[in-house]
Design a protein around this motif. Structure first.
Motif, PDB file in Angstrom:
ATOM      1  N   GLU A   1       0.831  -1.201   0.000  1.00  0.00           N
ATOM      2  CA  GLU A   1       0.000   0.000   0.000  1.00  0.00           C
ATOM      3  C   GLU A   1       0.869   1.257   0.000  1.00  0.00           C
ATOM      4  O   GLU A   1       0.645   2.188  -0.781  1.00  0.00           O
ATOM      5  CB  GLU A   1      -0.934   0.023   1.207  1.00  0.00           C
ATOM      6  N   ILE A   2       1.872   1.267   0.879  1.00  0.00           N
ATOM      7  CA  ILE A   2       2.769   2.433   0.932  1.00  0.00           C
ATOM      8  C   ILE A   2       3.548   2.557  -0.369  1.00  0.00           C
ATOM      9  O   ILE A   2       3.698   3.659  -0.914  1.00  0.00           O
ATOM     10  CB  ILE A   2       3.741   2.314   2.124  1.00  0.00           C
ATOM     11  N   LYS A   3       4.039   1.424  -0.886  1.00  0.00           N
ATOM     12  CA  LYS A   3       4.794   1.460  -2.134  1.00  0.00           C
ATOM     13  C   LYS A   3       3.947   2.012  -3.271  1.00  0.00           C
ATOM     14  O   LYS A   3       4.412   2.865  -4.050  1.00  0.00           O
ATOM     15  CB  LYS A   3       5.297   0.059  -2.490  1.00  0.00           C
ATOM     16  N   ASP A   4       2.699   1.553  -3.375  1.00  0.00           N
ATOM     17  CA  ASP A   4       1.825   2.023  -4.448  1.00  0.00           C
ATOM     18  C   ASP A   4       1.558   3.522  -4.327  1.00  0.00           C
ATOM     19  O   ASP A   4       1.592   4.256  -5.324  1.00  0.00           O
ATOM     20  CB  ASP A   4       0.499   1.260  -4.428  1.00  0.00           C
ATOM     21  N   ARG A   5       1.317   3.976  -3.109  1.00  0.00           N
ATOM     22  CA  ARG A   5       1.009   5.394  -2.914  1.00  0.00           C
ATOM     23  C   ARG A   5       2.232   6.266  -3.178  1.00  0.00           C
ATOM     24  O   ARG A   5       2.126   7.327  -3.788  1.00  0.00           O
ATOM     25  CB  ARG A   5       0.486   5.625  -1.488  1.00  0.00           C
ATOM     26  N   LEU A   6       3.392   5.820  -2.721  1.00  0.00           N
ATOM     27  CA  LEU A   6       4.609   6.595  -2.965  1.00  0.00           C
ATOM     28  C   LEU A   6       4.977   6.608  -4.448  1.00  0.00           C
ATOM     29  O   LEU A   6       5.498   7.603  -4.955  1.00  0.00           O
ATOM     30  CB  LEU A   6       5.771   6.036  -2.148  1.00  0.00           C
ATOM     31  N   SER A   7       4.701   5.504  -5.129  1.00  0.00           N
ATOM     32  CA  SER A   7       4.975   5.434  -6.563  1.00  0.00           C
ATOM     33  C   SER A   7       4.150   6.462  -7.329  1.00  0.00           C
ATOM     34  O   SER A   7       4.598   7.003  -8.355  1.00  0.00           O
ATOM     35  CB  SER A   7       4.685   4.035  -7.098  1.00  0.00           C
ATOM     36  N   GLN A   8       2.950   6.759  -6.822  1.00  0.00           N
ATOM     37  CA  GLN A   8       2.104   7.767  -7.451  1.00  0.00           C
ATOM     38  C   GLN A   8       2.723   9.157  -7.356  1.00  0.00           C
ATOM     39  O   GLN A   8       2.396  10.052  -8.128  1.00  0.00           O
ATOM     40  CB  GLN A   8       0.718   7.767  -6.808  1.00  0.00           C
ATOM     41  N   TRP A   9       3.624   9.326  -6.372  1.00  0.00           N
ATOM     42  CA  TRP A   9       4.331  10.592  -6.203  1.00  0.00           C
ATOM     43  C   TRP A   9       5.722  10.536  -6.826  1.00  0.00           C
ATOM     44  O   TRP A   9       6.582  11.368  -6.555  1.00  0.00           O
ATOM     45  CB  TRP A   9       4.448  10.927  -4.712  1.00  0.00           C
ATOM     46  N   SER A  10       5.947   9.528  -7.667  1.00  0.00           N
ATOM     47  CA  SER A  10       7.201   9.363  -8.421  1.00  0.00           C
ATOM     48  C   SER A  10       8.402   9.019  -7.545  1.00  0.00           C
ATOM     49  O   SER A  10       9.545   9.310  -7.907  1.00  0.00           O
ATOM     50  CB  SER A  10       7.509  10.636  -9.241  1.00  0.00           C
ATOM     51  N   TYR A  11       8.139   8.350  -6.404  1.00  0.00           N
ATOM     52  CA  TYR A  11       9.239   7.833  -5.599  1.00  0.00           C
ATOM     53  C   TYR A  11       9.494   6.383  -6.001  1.00  0.00           C
ATOM     54  O   TYR A  11       8.561   5.624  -6.283  1.00  0.00           O
ATOM     55  CB  TYR A  11       8.915   7.905  -4.108  1.00  0.00           C
ATOM     56  N   ASP A  12      10.757   6.005  -6.016  1.00  0.00           N
ATOM     57  CA  ASP A  12      11.156   4.635  -6.358  1.00  0.00           C
ATOM     58  C   ASP A  12      11.331   3.875  -5.047  1.00  0.00           C
ATOM     59  O   ASP A  12      12.247   4.170  -4.269  1.00  0.00           O
ATOM     60  CB  ASP A  12      12.468   4.676  -7.143  1.00  0.00           C
TER      61      ASP A  12
END
Length: 230
Positions: free
Chosen positions: A16-27
């Motif tokens: 969940e955190i990975k998906d949300r952070l990915s939406q903000w262009s974090y790897d």
């Protein structure tokens, strides 16, 4: 793109955190072996670490100590426990921030962005070196050096020291420090500032400068300049 290492053993929360952070262009990268987190840390070379306290094998405090032994990279703790001692312990170990579970994702993003901004943006706007009480303060390397030795600071400690010595011999209120450091007072506790300042003063004591940061009860803090260097 910033690389985030997420040390979280709850798979659903991790994704969940990975998906949300990915939406903000974090790897975002996870951990392959919770008994050897430092191996993944060395391979990933992240720009920031988010770490849960309760982990298999060793807890988050253990891995924070290991990371801090090698790097001043920004660290944000996650915890489902509500013990104030967890926050105090995390700050004493050199963490940059603390997020209590369950959390609103906007809070995590705000803390993440503020931490990255402090760690990687503000140095570009500063003169790298500053002299204070006969010591050289290096804002880029986050070090304070004098004839007694050299101490390494975390990003938060370096920023606090910068705020104080840029207005040396003047009292800086706790409120101003919190506002400048965390951008929004809703995302930080007054106790966390106390822990950071105490930890900064303890490090400075190792090179004879601890007494040069004074607490003015009810007012704030002041960095004293004895006039050894301009």
């Amino acid at each position: 793109m910033f690389k985030i290492m997420l040390i979280e053993d709850d798979e659903s929360l991790y994704h969940e955190i990975k998906d949300r952070l990915s939406q903000w262009s974090y790897d975002v990268y996870g951990v392959s072996d919770f008994s050897n987190v430092m191996q993944d840390f060395a391979a990933i070379k992240p720009d920031l670490v988010i770490i849960d306290i309760q982990l298999p094998k060793f807890d988050g405090f253990h891995w924070c100590r290991n990371i801090r032994a090698h790097s001043n990279i920004p660290i944000i703790f996650l915890s489902s426990r509500d013990h104030p001692t967890d926050m105090v312990m995390s700050m004493q170990l050199g963490a940059d921030d603390f997020v209590q579970k369950p959390f609103h994702f906007d809070v995590l993003i705000a803390k993440l962005q503020a931490t990255l901004r402090r760690a990687y943006n503000y140095n570009a706007e500063l003169v790298s070196l500053k002299t204070w009480c006969g010591a050289t303060v290096d804002y880029e390397k986050n070090t304070v050096t004098n004839e007694q030795g050299c101490v390494e600071l975390t990003k938060n400690e370096s920023f606090i020291l910068k705020q104080l010595i840029e207005q040396k011999n003047r009292i800086i209120s706790r409120e101003d420090l919190i506002r400048n450091l965390w951008d929004d007072e809703r995302f930080i506790s007054d106790n966390t500032l106390t822990v950071n300042v105490n930890r900064l003063r303890k490090k400075l004591e190792a090179i004879g400068l601890g007494r040069m940061i004074e607490t003015k009860v009810g007012l704030g803090y002041i960095a004293i300049e004895e006039g050894t260097l301009p």
